[in-house]
Enzyme design. Sequence first.
Site, PDB file in Angstrom:
ATOM      1  N   SER A   1     -10.168  11.341  -2.832  1.00 46.80           N
ATOM      2  CA  SER A   1     -11.319  12.269  -3.126  1.00 46.80           C
ATOM      3  C   SER A   1     -10.892  13.629  -3.525  1.00 46.80           C
ATOM      4  O   SER A   1      -9.938  14.088  -3.131  1.00 46.80           O
ATOM      5  CB  SER A   1     -12.265  12.258  -1.806  1.00 46.80           C
TER       6      SER A   1
HETATM    7  N1  SAH Z   1     -11.088   8.963   2.398  1.00 42.57           N
HETATM    8  C1  SAH Z   1     -10.232   8.554   1.073  1.00 42.57           C
HETATM    9  C2  SAH Z   1     -11.359   8.013   0.046  1.00 42.57           C
HETATM   10  C3  SAH Z   1     -10.733   6.803  -0.558  1.00 42.57           C
HETATM   11  S1  SAH Z   1     -11.933   5.836  -1.825  1.00 42.57           S
HETATM   12  C4  SAH Z   1      -9.037   9.401   0.848  1.00 42.57           C
HETATM   13  O1  SAH Z   1      -9.204  10.664   1.287  1.00 42.57           O
HETATM   14  O2  SAH Z   1      -8.033   9.075   0.095  1.00 42.57           O
HETATM   15  C5  SAH Z   1     -13.043   5.043  -0.442  1.00 42.57           C
HETATM   16  C6  SAH Z   1     -12.200   4.026   0.217  1.00 42.57           C
HETATM   17  O3  SAH Z   1     -13.128   3.230   0.780  1.00 42.57           O
HETATM   18  C7  SAH Z   1     -11.412   3.061  -0.726  1.00 42.57           C
HETATM   19  O4  SAH Z   1     -10.263   2.988  -0.346  1.00 42.57           O
HETATM   20  C8  SAH Z   1     -12.260   1.591  -0.447  1.00 42.57           C
HETATM   21  O5  SAH Z   1     -11.244   0.369  -0.489  1.00 42.57           O
HETATM   22  C9  SAH Z   1     -12.605   1.781   0.887  1.00 42.57           C
HETATM   23  N2  SAH Z   1     -13.797   1.072   1.254  1.00 42.57           N
HETATM   24  C10 SAH Z   1     -15.009   0.401   0.522  1.00 42.57           C
HETATM   25  N3  SAH Z   1     -15.623  -0.478   1.225  1.00 42.57           N
HETATM   26  C11 SAH Z   1     -15.327  -0.327   2.523  1.00 42.57           C
HETATM   27  C12 SAH Z   1     -15.668  -0.996   4.090  1.00 42.57           C
HETATM   28  N4  SAH Z   1     -16.580  -1.717   3.959  1.00 42.57           N
HETATM   29  N5  SAH Z   1     -14.931  -0.912   4.911  1.00 42.57           N
HETATM   30  C13 SAH Z   1     -13.732  -0.140   4.781  1.00 42.57           C
HETATM   31  N6  SAH Z   1     -13.257   0.577   3.464  1.00 42.57           N
HETATM   32  C14 SAH Z   1     -14.067   0.326   2.597  1.00 42.57           C
END
Ligand code: SAH
Length: 216
Positions: free
Chosen positions: A66
């Site tokens: 993000s």
């Molecule tokens: N907090 C992260 C943001 C990554 S983007 C950072 O700082 O980099 C969001 C993430 O959520 C992705 O890696 C995706 O694979 C994950 N995601 C999506 N649906 C999910 C679920 N149901 N349970 C766990 N992770 C999930």
Amino acid sequence: MLQADTYKEKGARKLLVQELKEKGISDEKVLNAIGSVPRHQFIHKDFKHLAYLDKAFPIGEGQTISQPYTVAYQTQLLQVEPANKVLEIGTGSGYQAAILVAMGANLTSIERQNKLFVKTQKLFKALQIEANLILGDGSIGYALNAPYDRIIVTAGAPKIPDALIGQLIVGGIMIIPVGDNNQQTMHILIKKPDGSMENIQLDQFRFVPLIGTQAW
Ligand code: SAH
């Protein structure tokens, strides 16, 4: 894998903190955490030189780290106190998780994609960051460590998953972006003593989708 944290990185982080202040982030604890976590370690080598720009970058598997503004915005709303039990849904690169740990959270963070989970687990070991990283579907929360003082969802949800509400303490806060595939509204949910939820809706964002049982 690790690249030293040089004066150059430290300087770039200071400028990023300044930029976030100008964009309206005012919580000193959040700004200090952004100023201390080496974001360049969480980013693919092709983008490392851009790590302290206020931008999202690809982290593989179609996902993104993000934008720092979004991380700071959600973290500020979460109002984390030291030793709070915090659940993060969507570990991804681990950057948001590292910010929460830097603020003293007792963190459980869950990721559904194995490759990202394994990569971030290795990185946390190398950086000596203490957190419970879990592989699984976070749309149903993580009952083993529940209840939580705070829950933060870092992927866009079509609706608020009931399971997450169930795993939040009374007085607890959940921050979750809710909307369609294009745009989501940031929601602050506070659990009231009678179990009902106060629901405040703020700005619009664009997250990757939350995929799972109580999601897309
Ligand atoms: N907090 C992260 C943001 C990554 S983007 C950072 O700082 O980099 C969001 C993430 O959520 C992705 O890696 C995706 O694979 C994950 N995601 C999506 N649906 C999910 C679920 N149901 N349970 C766990 N992770 C999930």
